[in-house]
Design a protein around this motif. Structure first.
Motif, PDB file in Angstrom:
ATOM      1  N   GLN A 166      -8.076  -2.461  14.030  1.00 33.22           N
ATOM      2  CA  GLN A 166      -9.030  -1.467  13.595  1.00 33.22           C
ATOM      3  C   GLN A 166      -9.243  -1.484  12.080  1.00 33.22           C
ATOM      4  OE1 GLN A 166      -7.590   2.281  15.049  1.00 33.22           O
ATOM      5  NE2 GLN A 166      -7.958   1.768  17.214  1.00 33.22           N
ATOM      6  N   GLY A 167      -8.650  -2.440  11.356  1.00 28.42           N
ATOM      7  CA  GLY A 167      -8.784  -2.524   9.911  1.00 28.42           C
ATOM      8  C   GLY A 167      -7.462  -2.295   9.217  1.00 28.42           C
ATOM      9  N   ARG A 168      -7.512  -1.858   7.969  1.00 32.18           N
ATOM     10  CA  ARG A 168      -6.291  -1.576   7.236  1.00 32.18           C
ATOM     11  C   ARG A 168      -5.618  -0.325   7.771  1.00 32.18           C
ATOM     12  NH1 ARG A 168      -5.588  -4.274   2.348  1.00 32.18           N
ATOM     13  NH2 ARG A 168      -7.342  -5.617   1.756  1.00 32.18           N
ATOM     14  N   ASP A 169      -4.308  -0.325   7.641  1.00 27.90           N
ATOM     15  CA  ASP A 169      -3.560   0.809   8.174  1.00 27.90           C
ATOM     16  C   ASP A 169      -3.609   2.018   7.260  1.00 27.90           C
ATOM     17  OD1 ASP A 169      -2.154  -0.314   6.148  1.00 27.90           O
ATOM     18  OD2 ASP A 169      -0.266  -0.543   7.245  1.00 27.90           O
ATOM     19  N   GLY A 170      -4.066   1.932   5.994  1.00 29.58           N
ATOM     20  CA  GLY A 170      -4.236   3.081   5.104  1.00 29.58           C
ATOM     21  C   GLY A 170      -3.028   3.390   4.253  1.00 29.58           C
ATOM     22  N   THR A 171      -1.988   2.613   4.302  1.00 29.92           N
ATOM     23  CA  THR A 171      -0.830   2.872   3.451  1.00 29.92           C
ATOM     24  C   THR A 171      -1.170   2.531   2.012  1.00 29.92           C
ATOM     25  OG1 THR A 171      -0.012   0.657   3.950  1.00 29.92           O
ATOM     26  CG2 THR A 171       0.783   2.454   5.339  1.00 29.92           C
ATOM     27  N   PRO A 172      -0.607   3.276   1.035  1.00 27.44           N
ATOM     28  CA  PRO A 172      -0.908   2.987  -0.372  1.00 27.44           C
ATOM     29  C   PRO A 172      -0.350   1.630  -0.781  1.00 27.44           C
ATOM     30  CG  PRO A 172       0.853   4.607  -0.204  1.00 27.44           C
ATOM     31  CD  PRO A 172       0.327   4.411   1.184  1.00 27.44           C
ATOM     32  N   ALA A 173      -1.165   0.902  -1.556  1.00 28.06           N
ATOM     33  CA  ALA A 173      -0.776  -0.413  -2.048  1.00 28.06           C
ATOM     34  C   ALA A 173      -0.869  -0.410  -3.556  1.00 28.06           C
ATOM     35  CB  ALA A 173      -1.688  -1.487  -1.452  1.00 28.06           C
ATOM     36  N   PHE A 174       0.055  -1.047  -4.194  1.00 30.68           N
ATOM     37  CA  PHE A 174       0.126  -1.070  -5.646  1.00 30.68           C
ATOM     38  C   PHE A 174       0.048  -2.523  -6.116  1.00 30.68           C
ATOM     39  CE2 PHE A 174       2.619   2.445  -3.957  1.00 30.68           C
ATOM     40  CZ  PHE A 174       2.031   3.516  -4.585  1.00 30.68           C
ATOM     41  N   SER A 175      -0.505  -2.715  -7.277  1.00 35.16           N
ATOM     42  CA  SER A 175      -0.636  -4.038  -7.871  1.00 35.16           C
ATOM     43  C   SER A 175      -0.456  -3.924  -9.365  1.00 35.16           C
ATOM     44  CB  SER A 175      -2.016  -4.642  -7.543  1.00 35.16           C
ATOM     45  OG  SER A 175      -3.037  -3.858  -8.150  1.00 35.16           O
ATOM     46  N   LEU A 176      -0.379  -5.031 -10.065  1.00 44.02           N
ATOM     47  CA  LEU A 176      -0.200  -5.060 -11.512  1.00 44.02           C
ATOM     48  C   LEU A 176      -1.514  -5.248 -12.240  1.00 44.02           C
ATOM     49  CD1 LEU A 176       3.028  -7.259 -11.730  1.00 44.02           C
ATOM     50  CD2 LEU A 176       2.851  -4.771 -11.808  1.00 44.02           C
ATOM     51  N   HIS A 177      -2.624  -5.174 -11.556  1.00 40.73           N
ATOM     52  CA  HIS A 177      -3.917  -5.324 -12.189  1.00 40.73           C
ATOM     53  C   HIS A 177      -4.349  -4.013 -12.847  1.00 40.73           C
ATOM     54  CE1 HIS A 177      -4.588  -9.299 -10.447  1.00 40.73           C
ATOM     55  NE2 HIS A 177      -4.088  -8.810  -9.309  1.00 40.73           N
ATOM     56  N   SER A 178      -5.297  -4.118 -13.764  1.00 44.44           N
ATOM     57  CA  SER A 178      -5.829  -2.926 -14.433  1.00 44.44           C
ATOM     58  C   SER A 178      -6.763  -2.175 -13.501  1.00 44.44           C
ATOM     59  CB  SER A 178      -6.567  -3.335 -15.713  1.00 44.44           C
ATOM     60  OG  SER A 178      -7.655  -4.191 -15.394  1.00 44.44           O
ATOM     61  N   ARG A 179      -6.983  -0.887 -13.838  1.00 40.37           N
ATOM     62  CA  ARG A 179      -7.834  -0.054 -13.004  1.00 40.37           C
ATOM     63  C   ARG A 179      -9.292  -0.421 -13.273  1.00 40.37           C
ATOM     64  NH1 ARG A 179      -7.099   4.792 -10.512  1.00 40.37           N
ATOM     65  NH2 ARG A 179      -5.042   4.974 -11.498  1.00 40.37           N
ATOM     66  N   PRO A 180     -10.067  -0.694 -12.266  1.00 43.78           N
ATOM     67  CA  PRO A 180     -11.487  -1.027 -12.510  1.00 43.78           C
ATOM     68  C   PRO A 180     -12.264   0.206 -12.957  1.00 43.78           C
ATOM     69  CG  PRO A 180     -11.059  -0.855 -10.168  1.00 43.78           C
ATOM     70  CD  PRO A 180      -9.722  -0.718 -10.848  1.00 43.78           C
ATOM     71  N   LYS A 181     -13.303  -0.040 -13.734  1.00 44.60           N
ATOM     72  CA  LYS A 181     -14.136   1.052 -14.208  1.00 44.60           C
ATOM     73  C   LYS A 181     -14.968   1.617 -13.068  1.00 44.60           C
ATOM     74  CE  LYS A 181     -14.521  -0.765 -18.912  1.00 44.60           C
ATOM     75  NZ  LYS A 181     -15.437  -1.192 -19.994  1.00 44.60           N
ATOM     76  N   GLU A 182     -15.110   2.954 -13.116  1.00 45.68           N
ATOM     77  CA  GLU A 182     -15.898   3.596 -12.077  1.00 45.68           C
ATOM     78  C   GLU A 182     -17.376   3.313 -12.300  1.00 45.68           C
ATOM     79  OE1 GLU A 182     -14.979   7.679 -12.018  1.00 45.68           O
ATOM     80  OE2 GLU A 182     -12.851   7.401 -11.449  1.00 45.68           O
TER      81      GLU A 182
END
Length: 260
Positions: free
Chosen positions: A83-99
């Motif tokens: 059904q797609g992603r399970d919705g658990t929070p995922a973290f990475s070392l990349h910068s936050r993209p601009k809104e």
């Protein structure tokens, strides 16, 4: 019942109890029928079942009915479900993209309808004293001085007829009255074609030395080396004596046994 055949050592000839191959002139059971098992030497008159081997699989990429797929080599992430992603929070070392910004439409006060007179109403032509920009010159056509018309004077005219022309060049020494005929090639300068090429070729002889076949190099005796007077094999020979050794009288004579 005693047999009349004599004994041969400890064995006596008797009638064989079974057939012996030496008693027949045919090769006997030497020839055998082909087998019914295996792939090689199978009987061609019998049914042969399909056989399988542990060989390699042949490449079927050229077949039109063969679907080329990478197989199960894709690694599906564990957070992906049907059904797609399970919705658990995922973290990475990349910068936050601009809104993304919201589209800012101009307000009614940003418009200037009074400046649209040339676009909406008819206006008289206006001129300025500013220089012409290079971006507006898109029609780059050659000027009249760029074209070159063909010449109509001289020997190299294309569209008109030219009169005979003369030059002030020097006279050639070949074929003129000042030509030196002594520099022409003589009869010996030409190569004469051999008549044997287009006529019958006569026999030719050479002055080379005579070649002798290699012979034997051993020394042979001459006529004076032979002595016919000493030949005794073809004529009678006179008795000859020698001064050889005399045997001793004390030697025992040869004794031979005689039976009467």
């Amino acid at each position: 019942m005693p047999s009349a055949d004599p004994w041969v050592g400890s064995w006596r000839p008797h009638r064989p109890r079974g057939p012996i191959a030496a008693m027949y002139g045919s090769p006997g059971p030497k020839y055998s029928l082909p087998g019914l098992t295996g792939e090689k030497l199978h009987c061609v008159t019998k049914f042969k079942a399909p056989n399988y081997s542990f060989g390699i699989r042949h490449d079927l990429s050229g077949s039109p009915h063969f679907s080329i797929s990478p197989g199960p080599r894709y690694l599906v992430p564990p957070n992906i479900t049907r059904q797609g992603r399970d919705g658990t929070p995922a973290f990475s070392l990349h910068s936050r993209p601009k809104e993304p910004r919201i589209a800012q439409a101009p307000a009614p006060g940003h418009y200037s309808p009074e400046k649209s007179t040339k676009s909406v109403f008819r206006s008289s032509p206006a001129f300025s004293l500013s220089g012409k920009t290079k971006e507006g010159t898109n029609d780059r056509v050659p000027g009249p001085a760029t074209y070159h018309l063909p010449e109509v004077i001289g020997p190299k005219t294309v569209v008109t007829s030219s009169a005979p022309v003369y030059s002030l060049c020097g006279r050639s020494k070949t074929g003129g009255f000042a030509e030196d005929l002594k520099k022409t090639p003589g009869p010996a300068a030409y190569r004469v074609v051999d008549s044997c090429l287009y006529k019958e070729k006569p026999p030719q002889f050479s002055m080379t030395g005579r070649n002798f076949a290699p012979g034997e190099t051993t020394k042979k005796p001459g006529p004076g080396a032979y002595r016919p007077e000493m030949v005794t094999s073809t004529k009678s020979k006179a008795p000859s004596f020698s001064f050889g050794l005399r045997h001793s009288e004390y030697i025992a004579p040869l004794i031979v046994d005689r039976t009467e």
